[in-house]
Design an enzyme around this catalytic site. Sequence first.
Site, PDB file in Angstrom:
ATOM      1  CB  SER A  85      -0.134   9.279   7.345  1.00  0.00           C
ATOM      2  OG  SER A  85       0.824   8.860   8.304  1.00  0.00           O
ATOM      3  N   GLY A 108      -7.548  -4.980  12.318  1.00  0.00           N
ATOM      4  CA  GLY A 108      -6.884  -6.214  12.724  1.00  0.00           C
ATOM      5  C   GLY A 108      -5.379  -6.062  12.778  1.00  0.00           C
ATOM      6  CD  GLN A 156      18.576   3.800  32.583  1.00  0.00           C
ATOM      7  OE1 GLN A 156      18.631   3.887  31.363  1.00  0.00           O
ATOM      8  NE2 GLN A 156      19.388   4.458  33.382  1.00  0.00           N
ATOM      9  CG  PHE A 187       8.812   2.023   4.255  1.00  0.00           C
ATOM     10  CD1 PHE A 187      10.184   2.074   4.381  1.00  0.00           C
ATOM     11  CD2 PHE A 187       8.116   3.224   4.261  1.00  0.00           C
ATOM     12  CE1 PHE A 187      10.854   3.282   4.515  1.00  0.00           C
ATOM     13  CE2 PHE A 187       8.765   4.444   4.394  1.00  0.00           C
ATOM     14  CZ  PHE A 187      10.148   4.475   4.525  1.00  0.00           C
ATOM     15  CD  GLU A 244      -0.546  -2.767  10.362  1.00  0.00           C
ATOM     16  OE1 GLU A 244      -1.496  -2.178   9.828  1.00  0.00           O
ATOM     17  OE2 GLU A 244      -0.147  -3.886   9.999  1.00  0.00           O
ATOM     18  CG  LEU A 300      -1.779   1.257   1.425  1.00  0.00           C
ATOM     19  CD1 LEU A 300      -2.748   1.465   0.265  1.00  0.00           C
ATOM     20  CD2 LEU A 300      -2.533   1.188   2.762  1.00  0.00           C
ATOM     21  N   GLY A 317      24.793  -0.858  31.925  1.00  0.00           N
ATOM     22  CA  GLY A 317      25.610  -0.912  30.718  1.00  0.00           C
ATOM     23  C   GLY A 317      25.433  -2.190  29.928  1.00  0.00           C
ATOM     24  CD  GLN A 333      10.301  -0.275  49.254  1.00  0.00           C
ATOM     25  OE1 GLN A 333      10.635   0.872  49.512  1.00  0.00           O
ATOM     26  NE2 GLN A 333       9.494  -0.999  50.029  1.00  0.00           N
TER      27      GLN A 333
END
Length: 388
Positions: free
Chosen positions: A139, A247, A343, A163, A370, A132, A347, A285
């Site tokens: 877009s 979908g 993160q 693409f 999409e 497409l 490293g 924690q």
Amino acid sequence: MSRSTAAALPFGLTDEQQTVAGMVREFADTEVAPHALEWDAEHFFPVDVIRKSAELGMGGIYVSEESGGTGMGRMDAALIFEAMSTGCPSVAAYISIHNMVAWMIDKFGNDEQKSTYLEKLVSMEHLGSYCLTEPNAGSDAAALRTSAREDGDHYVLNGVKQFISGAGTSDTYLVMARTGQDGARGISAFILEKGMEGLSFGPNEQKMGWRAQPTRQVIMENVRVPKENMLGAPGQGFKIAMSGLDGGRLNIGACSLGGGQAALEKAITYMGERQAFGTELSGFQALRFEVAQMQADLEGARSLLWRAAGAYDAGDPNTSLLSAMAKLKATDTGFDVANRALQLHGGYGYLTEYGIEKLVRDLRVHQILEGTNEIMRVIISRKSTGVG
């Protein structure tokens, strides 16, 4: 489906759906994940493994049983693509595209087209690509310029598609081309086959992610396509193209959640193995709270995705709105969780051998394709406010 989300599975799911999700997760764990980093590094398209997934019914997930498919719904597909993406989002996303092509031929094709193409697509003996997007029509897909000129018993196609996943390897190409006036009403759909004279492909694009599937231009230079290869009626192409978007958005959202879940699982494993200041990272924690938030974010996005998939299967008139919401939320969340998991690795997350940076790269494009997430916000705002 991921082991750590097993407790979430009974969200109105049947025993069969849970079994299918577990089966696909096992396939991803054994056939895909062990090779994903190598495929990514070598830009290798694992066609043999993709075809092996057809043995699980993944070549025609929502192709009707009458046409040789498994006849599943979009809720089933959401479970399947999330589970498959824990192994490699790039491979899972290509399988989603292949399924879109097969489904469109099943839904809009005549008996001759179904008998000609679907058996080989469902078995994945032949792979499919959806064409497409163009260099100057992303877009704004209705602005596409690929032309289809009527000439006797054929149409002659000229243009370039951009693409295109699987291009150059795929055998069947579903191409949208202009047969009439400007705008959506002048677009028709055609089934092209690899090997047609005048059909060629650009070089494999060098991409940030999705390296385990080829992305090339599809170039048409006076390609003569028999009239019987038109899918649907003249001028129906844009409708056909758009019919797959809800979908497709659910599927790419599911792929994002699978990649995010895989990244989270890697982070949890790493935190149990790595020590700092004499304590396992999982003993801090603040880091446990980060994991808790990541899991909650994934579960929230998953619930919205399943809500949208259920609406699709039920024929809910709000399906397009919910699908846009789910695509936006799931792709943003999947990428964010993968980035935060990187993160947590410090490293080491930046090193290819840990597999986290690959997931971050793969999931980034999900916020673009999409329909970009900016377009999702446009859709949501229009449907919510009635303005625009």
